[in-house]
Design an enzyme around this catalytic site. Structure first.
Site, PDB file in Angstrom:
ATOM      1  N   ARG A  13       5.587   6.165  13.682  1.00  0.00           N
ATOM      2  CA  ARG A  13       5.593   6.818  12.365  1.00  0.00           C
ATOM      3  C   ARG A  13       5.075   8.247  12.454  1.00  0.00           C
ATOM      4  NH1 ARG A  13       1.710   4.207   7.979  1.00  0.00           N
ATOM      5  NH2 ARG A  13       0.363   5.955   8.510  1.00  0.00           N
TER       6      ARG A  13
ATOM      7  N   HIS B 256       0.844  -1.193   0.000  1.00  0.00           N
ATOM      8  CA  HIS B 256       0.000   0.000   0.000  1.00  0.00           C
ATOM      9  C   HIS B 256       0.884   1.249   0.000  1.00  0.00           C
ATOM     10  CE1 HIS B 256       1.125  -0.458   4.197  1.00  0.00           C
ATOM     11  NE2 HIS B 256       0.881   0.837   4.354  1.00  0.00           N
TER      12      HIS B 256
ATOM     13  N   HIS C 132       4.632   0.293  -0.207  1.00  0.00           N
ATOM     14  CA  HIS C 132       5.452  -0.536   0.670  1.00  0.00           C
ATOM     15  C   HIS C 132       4.644  -1.698   1.232  1.00  0.00           C
ATOM     16  CE1 HIS C 132       3.779   2.695   3.183  1.00  0.00           C
ATOM     17  NE2 HIS C 132       3.739   1.806   4.162  1.00  0.00           N
TER      18      HIS C 132
ATOM     19  N   ASP D 266       0.690   5.010   1.910  1.00  0.00           N
ATOM     20  CA  ASP D 266      -0.015   5.469   3.116  1.00  0.00           C
ATOM     21  C   ASP D 266      -1.179   6.419   2.806  1.00  0.00           C
ATOM     22  OD1 ASP D 266       1.509   3.953   4.855  1.00  0.00           O
ATOM     23  OD2 ASP D 266       3.040   5.513   5.078  1.00  0.00           O
TER      24      ASP D 266
HETATM   25  C1  SIN Z   1       3.598   1.059   7.437  1.00  0.00           C
HETATM   26  O1  SIN Z   1       2.831   0.485   6.683  1.00  0.00           O
HETATM   27  O2  SIN Z   1       3.712   2.280   7.420  1.00  0.00           O
HETATM   28  C2  SIN Z   1       4.428   0.255   8.419  1.00  0.00           C
HETATM   29  C3  SIN Z   1       5.406  -0.623   7.793  1.00  0.00           C
HETATM   30  C4  SIN Z   1       5.971  -1.626   8.765  1.00  0.00           C
HETATM   31  O3  SIN Z   1       5.351  -1.920   9.807  1.00  0.00           O
HETATM   32  O4  SIN Z   1       7.047  -2.137   8.493  1.00  0.00           O
END
Ligand code: SIN
Length: 315
Positions: free
Chosen positions: A282, A115, A265, A117
């Site tokens: 994050r 996805h 990602h 973000d």
């Molecule tokens: C995310 O999707 O922003 C997190 C990625 C992760 O947990 O490695």
């Protein structure tokens, strides 16, 4: 390795990790304010490599926010799931995600897979900055893919075809994974749906990116459901080709900083087969409204734009 010598004798090392995406940056201490030249060098590396990584940066929440703020305005931690208590800009990414804003109920939603973000918002965050705190000794790697090279590697007729298409992105946890009570209600109330071009023009570089966020893109507009399904499968398979990706092995103190306008990602799922805990935090930076090659901007179908954390009255 590329070493950029800045005018005050600082040296920033940028070490690429694969042909098309990912570079590790050394020679900078993220706990301290950066010089304008350091900010410019990191931003240039971000635009070129799409995701940049730093090691051994043991940031507090405050330092994480201060580092992020040097690159843009911070959003609220997450427009649907809230934020870490007392830190409106920080979103907790733990093995068992907690939405502290909603009575601490665990988010039962499975990981969404590949996805970009918050693409269900009309102005998805331009960048995300993720820091590792509790990291399993093995497992739990994150992968990113380069959506610009993915666009460029489509055949010319297919590029021309997708250039005019639009996709509907929706944030909706699967049925049975919405929690209960106030939490479920909050998720319903904060529904986000947006229509974005399938190809977006990168606002800083002018490059074209295949803007297909598998977790949120539900269908292509103005085609039949079957056409949409087959086309999306083709495009998703294409954007996740291994040669467009980089895989990052986390350590405590690692920081990943990525450009959401040119990447998707994949959060790890193997952590659920292991007993180890995993905790990251994050921040995200306010993004603009995507525009397609035909000049048409995205439109919001449900929900508000993701604003700056500072401008939002949190309840
Ligand atoms: C995310 O999707 O922003 C997190 C990625 C992760 O947990 O490695």
């Amino acid at each position: 390795m590329n070493a950029a010598v800045l005018s005050n004798d600082e040296v920033i090392q940028v070490s690429p990790l694969s042909a098309h995406i990912g570079a590790e940056i050394g020679g900078v201490d993220l706990t301290r304010p950066l010089s304008a030249e350091q900010v410019a060098a990191i931003r240039a590396a971000l635009l070129k490599w799409r995701v940049v990584f730093f090691r051994e940066q043991f940031l507090s929440h405050e330092q994480h926010v201060a580092f992020s703020a040097q690159f843009g305005e911070l959003t609220v931690g997450h427009p649907v799931f809230g934020h870490v208590e007392g830190h409106p800009e920080i979103y907790s990414i733990s093995k068992f995600r907690k939405a502290t804003r909603f009575e601490g109920q665990a988010l039962l939603r499975p990981w969404t897979g590949w996805h970009t973000d918050v693409t269900a918002a009309v102005n998805p965050p331009f960048a995300s900055i993720l820091r590792g705190v509790t990291i399993p000794p093995y497992g739990g790697d994150t992968q990113w893919t380069n959506l610009v090279i993915a666009y460029e590697k489509l055949s010319a007729p297919l590029r021309q075809f997708v250039d005019g298409l639009r996709g509907v992105h929706r944030f909706a946890p699967p049925p049975g994974a919405r929690g209960t009570g106030a939490f479920a209600q909050a998720v319903e109330e904060r529904a986000l749906v947006a229509e974005h071009p399938l190809v977006r023009v990168h606002p800083e570089t002018g490059e074209l990116a295949l803007y297909v966020s598998p977790g949120f893109l539900k269908h292509i507009a103005d085609v039949t459901p079957r056409e949409s399904q087959v086309l999306l499968e083709l495009l998703w398979e294409h954007v996740t080709r291994p040669e467009f990706t980089v895989r990052f092995k986390w350590e405590a103190g690692s920081v990943a900083f990525w450009d959401n306008r040119s990447t998707a990602h994949l959060a790890p799922t193997d952590i659920f087969d292991l007993d180890f805990d995993r905790q990251l935090y994050r921040t995200t930076l306010v993004g603009d409204v995507p525009v397609g090659p035909d000049g048409r901007a995205s439109v919001a179908i449900e929900g508000s734009p993701v604003g700056a954390a500072a401008a939002i009255a949190l309840n």
